[in-house]
Design a protein around this motif. Structure first.
Motif, PDB file in Angstrom:
ATOM      1  N   TYR A  32      33.172  28.866  26.532  1.00 22.96           N
ATOM      2  CA  TYR A  32      31.879  29.329  26.014  1.00 22.96           C
ATOM      3  C   TYR A  32      32.018  29.696  24.538  1.00 22.96           C
ATOM      4  CZ  TYR A  32      27.559  32.087  25.647  1.00 22.96           C
ATOM      5  OH  TYR A  32      26.341  32.584  25.251  1.00 22.96           O
ATOM      6  N   MET A  36      30.237  27.807  21.195  1.00 26.04           N
ATOM      7  CA  MET A  36      29.429  28.510  20.204  1.00 26.04           C
ATOM      8  C   MET A  36      30.037  28.376  18.809  1.00 26.04           C
ATOM      9  SD  MET A  36      26.765  29.595  21.646  1.00 26.04           S
ATOM     10  CE  MET A  36      26.151  30.620  20.281  1.00 26.04           C
ATOM     11  N   ARG A  39      29.462  24.846  17.529  1.00 29.63           N
ATOM     12  CA  ARG A  39      28.037  24.670  17.188  1.00 29.63           C
ATOM     13  C   ARG A  39      27.728  25.279  15.834  1.00 29.63           C
ATOM     14  NH1 ARG A  39      23.528  27.812  18.144  1.00 29.63           N
ATOM     15  NH2 ARG A  39      21.562  26.690  18.470  1.00 29.63           N
ATOM     16  N   ASN A  40      28.207  26.501  15.604  1.00 22.36           N
ATOM     17  CA  ASN A  40      27.966  27.150  14.313  1.00 22.36           C
ATOM     18  C   ASN A  40      28.642  26.386  13.183  1.00 22.36           C
ATOM     19  OD1 ASN A  40      26.332  29.330  15.153  1.00 22.36           O
ATOM     20  ND2 ASN A  40      28.119  30.507  15.800  1.00 22.36           N
ATOM     21  N   GLN A 146      21.138  33.094  17.032  1.00 25.10           N
ATOM     22  CA  GLN A 146      21.858  31.915  17.507  1.00 25.10           C
ATOM     23  C   GLN A 146      20.989  30.657  17.500  1.00 25.10           C
ATOM     24  OE1 GLN A 146      22.164  34.945  19.265  1.00 25.10           O
ATOM     25  NE2 GLN A 146      24.120  35.328  18.249  1.00 25.10           N
ATOM     26  N   ILE A 170      33.686  37.823  24.712  1.00 25.30           N
ATOM     27  CA  ILE A 170      32.618  36.826  24.803  1.00 25.30           C
ATOM     28  C   ILE A 170      32.131  36.747  26.252  1.00 25.30           C
ATOM     29  CG2 ILE A 170      32.078  34.367  24.524  1.00 25.30           C
ATOM     30  CD1 ILE A 170      32.551  35.629  21.857  1.00 25.30           C
ATOM     31  N   ARG A 177      27.585  37.119  22.577  1.00 18.53           N
ATOM     32  CA  ARG A 177      27.126  35.733  22.576  1.00 18.53           C
ATOM     33  C   ARG A 177      28.028  34.852  21.717  1.00 18.53           C
ATOM     34  NH1 ARG A 177      20.589  35.937  21.703  1.00 18.53           N
ATOM     35  NH2 ARG A 177      20.065  37.125  23.575  1.00 18.53           N
ATOM     36  N   GLU A 178      28.646  35.457  20.727  1.00 20.77           N
ATOM     37  CA  GLU A 178      29.537  34.747  19.835  1.00 20.77           C
ATOM     38  C   GLU A 178      30.484  35.768  19.230  1.00 20.77           C
ATOM     39  OE1 GLU A 178      28.017  33.756  15.804  1.00 20.77           O
ATOM     40  OE2 GLU A 178      26.034  34.079  16.715  1.00 20.77           O
TER      41      GLU A 178
END
Length: 362
Positions: A32, A36, A39-40, A146, A170, A177-178
């Motif tokens: 997870y 994240m 993605r960032n 996010q 996390i 969430r991150e």
């Protein structure tokens, strides 16, 4: 079930089974966190596309799952903008909502009736609708930290002083969430419920370590009045010192109970539900059975987010009231409003005939 997992995250449950479950949750949290982070990274590199709205976007979000007090802060920000004659719209995903309107939207409709609230999966489309059809001059992106697809002019991150770092892990091992390093993307950190923690100085130091120079605002959740489903209101000091029964479905239910106790009430009966809980007929019947055993004259208290879904004035002969919560800023408000002004100053609202910069009205 929610309280069970929270107790695991907090390390309150001991023994072999609890240790095994925590280890399993930690293993799940690794991919997870990677997802994240990647993605960032993709958004930072421009590999994933983001879209700019035609008007300024102010994002209010957080690092953790639920319970930081976003709804009162969104209300505070919207009201400050409206006080300066700016046309504002709120955009949100609408999590756990029926027919596009969840409990947060219903609360904001009651407390900010002149601010439209658009909910849906495609917030880029919502931004276009708000700017073109509603002639909005400023957009507040609710729970947007996010949500990288819609660009923002100001990123505001809320950190709950009673659980600032999501128990250190996390999701699902913790509530993050991150990674907290994500604060480097933010422009402002808002410490909420600062009056309920003795650790605010340490939280500020960690923010400075994670994101040097980041503006920090300290706030508290202040009860403003009691409301009921019939539209009646009572002063906050109504029933001063009286025993209350209370229930809620919030991300941080203990903070709500703490607010009641800070008002001088003894909570003699207490029930909690998951955040954004959709009350069913069975739930209402169960609450009525619970209220039936309360002493005569006991007032039942809940949150405004719960009351807007229940829409009852009484439970088995007991008055049902919700405590409306607002935001009080204790430190950093001047700097915060200056940052809001600067973010608006980068844009000119071409929807006004006089082309007056929106920031000149803040």
């Amino acid at each position: 079930m929610q309280e069970y997992f929270l107790s695991l995250m907090r390390g309150e449950r001991t023994g072999l089974i609890a240790a095994v479950v925590r280890a399993g949750l930690w293993l799940v949290s690794i991919p997870y966190g990677w997802i994240m982070g990647l993605r960032n990274f993709a958004y930072a590199r421009g590999w994933k596309q983001s879209f700019a709205a035609s008007v300024p976007v102010l994002s209010v979000g957080n690092l953790t799952l639920g319970g930081t007090g976003k709804t009162p802060f969104v209300e505070y920000l919207a009201q400050r903008l409206r006080e300066n004659d700016l046309q504002v719209a709120i955009l949100s995903r609408g999590y756990a909502g029926e027919h596009g309107r969840n409990d947060e939207a219903l609360v904001l409709e009651e407390n900010c009736p002149d601010v439209p609230h658009l909910q849906g999966r495609d917030r880029v489309l919502l931004a276009q609708t708000a700017a073109l059809e509603l002639e909005s001059e400023v957009l507040i992106l609710d729970d947007g930290f996010q949500h990288r697809r819609l660009r923002r002019d100001l990123d505001i991150v809320l950190i709950d002083a009673t659980c600032p770092w999501g128990h250190g892990y996390i999701f699902p091992r913790g509530l993050l969430r991150e990674s907290p390093r994500g604060l480097r993307r933010a422009h402002v950190a808002v410490i909420t419920r600062s009056d309920q923690s003795a650790d605010v100085a340490n939280i500020r130091r960690k923010i400075e370590t994670l994101a040097p120079g980041l503006a920090v605002v300290e706030t508290s959740h202040a009860p403003s009045l009691w409301v009921n489903s019939g539209g009646a209101t009572q002063a906050v000091n109504a029933w001063q010192g009286q025993r209350l029964a209370a229930f809620c479905g919030l991300g941080n239910p203990n903070a709500f109970r703490g607010t009641l106790e800070k008002l001088g009430h003894e909570v003699v009966a207490w029930r909690t539900y998951p955040d954004h809980h959709p009350y069913t007929r069975a739930d209402i019947d169960d609450l009525r059975r619970w209220a039936r055993d309360l002493p005569v004259g006991t007032v039942v208290a809940t949150s405004q987010k719960d009351l807007v879904k229940i829409r009852l004035e009484r439970l088995e002969g007991h008055e049902l009231w919700a405590l409306r919560i607002g935001i009080q800023v204790h430190a950093g408000e001047t700097e915060f409003l200056e940052l809001v002004k600067k973010s608006l100053n980068a844009r000119v609202n071409h929807g006004r005939k006089d082309h007056e910069p929106a920031s000149s009205r803040l």
